[in-house]
Design an enzyme around this catalytic site. Sequence first.
Site, PDB file in Angstrom:
ATOM      1  N   CYS A  15      45.176  63.060 108.164  1.00 56.25           N
ATOM      2  CA  CYS A  15      45.399  62.721 109.570  1.00 56.25           C
ATOM      3  C   CYS A  15      46.386  63.701 110.210  1.00 56.25           C
ATOM      4  O   CYS A  15      46.035  64.844 110.475  1.00 56.25           O
ATOM      5  CB  CYS A  15      45.828  61.263 109.710  1.00 56.25           C
ATOM      6  SG  CYS A  15      45.673  60.627 111.405  1.00 56.25           S
TER       7      CYS A  15
ATOM      8  N   GLU B  11      43.653  56.838 101.887  1.00 55.53           N
ATOM      9  CA  GLU B  11      44.525  55.890 101.178  1.00 55.53           C
ATOM     10  C   GLU B  11      44.255  54.444 101.585  1.00 55.53           C
ATOM     11  O   GLU B  11      44.650  53.504 100.870  1.00 55.53           O
ATOM     12  CB  GLU B  11      46.002  56.251 101.390  1.00 55.53           C
ATOM     13  CG  GLU B  11      46.620  55.815 102.704  1.00 55.53           C
ATOM     14  CD  GLU B  11      46.256  56.709 103.888  1.00 55.53           C
ATOM     15  OE1 GLU B  11      46.744  56.420 104.998  1.00 55.53           O
ATOM     16  OE2 GLU B  11      45.501  57.682 103.707  1.00 55.53           O
TER      17      GLU B  11
ATOM     18  N   HIS C  90      41.928  58.242 106.864  1.00 56.92           N
ATOM     19  CA  HIS C  90      42.978  57.791 105.946  1.00 56.92           C
ATOM     20  C   HIS C  90      42.362  57.322 104.626  1.00 56.92           C
ATOM     21  O   HIS C  90      42.130  56.124 104.429  1.00 56.92           O
ATOM     22  CB  HIS C  90      43.786  56.656 106.580  1.00 56.92           C
ATOM     23  CG  HIS C  90      44.732  57.120 107.627  1.00 56.92           C
ATOM     24  ND1 HIS C  90      46.036  57.498 107.336  1.00 56.92           N
ATOM     25  CD2 HIS C  90      44.572  57.305 108.951  1.00 56.92           C
ATOM     26  CE1 HIS C  90      46.636  57.885 108.456  1.00 56.92           C
ATOM     27  NE2 HIS C  90      45.764  57.782 109.449  1.00 56.92           N
TER      28      HIS C  90
END
Length: 227
Positions: free
Chosen positions: A113, A209, A207
């Site tokens: 990002c 994660e 993202h």
Amino acid sequence: MTKPLIGVTTYLDQARWGVWNMPAALLPAQYPRLVQASGGLAAMLPPDEPSAAARVVARLDALVVAGGADVEPVRYGAAPDPRTGPPARARDAWELALVEAALSSGTPLLGICRGMQLLNVALGGTLIQHLDGHVEAVGVIGRHAVKPVPGTRYASLVPELTSVPTYHHQAVDRLGEGLAPSAYAEDGTVEAIELAEPAWALGVQWHPEMGEDLRVMRGLVTAAAGA
């Protein structure tokens, strides 16, 4: 076999926990969990003096530049849009120095990002300061599809159209020197960028994660082990 050491950049912000309310180096736990699940060891890298960046990177097997605040527009020669968030100057200076050190040393690099945007800015690119449709609601991670560009490193990791976790209102505009787009959103937004081989430098606008797909991070960890 020794696991690769993956440095992950952090916020530096006021935080509250237990009886404490004080400045803290912060990183959502999903980042180290993703590194660990992908076979790496995670090390937090809070903002420091930019002059220390090369020495820090020399001790790492790979670098992850995490998400966070908007990059200050002065870094790419633009005036701030009213919708651009307040600057995080210590992070900008530190993380740009880390990116430059990683690129200079050939250390594998993943920008997530904000990290993708910093990679672009570090190589002379610019950013779109606001776009709609990539934030579901304030504080809510949304999802949308990204399509890989055939023949790219990203496509070698994730060859199919994929739904990814997303939360951003800025994006790549003019690409930095040597960078190529490696994935797009359905609206044409550049969603991944990379440098050509032999460098291993990849940026993703979403993202990873916040999802279950380990392939991008596993690609970084594999590159780190090989380096």
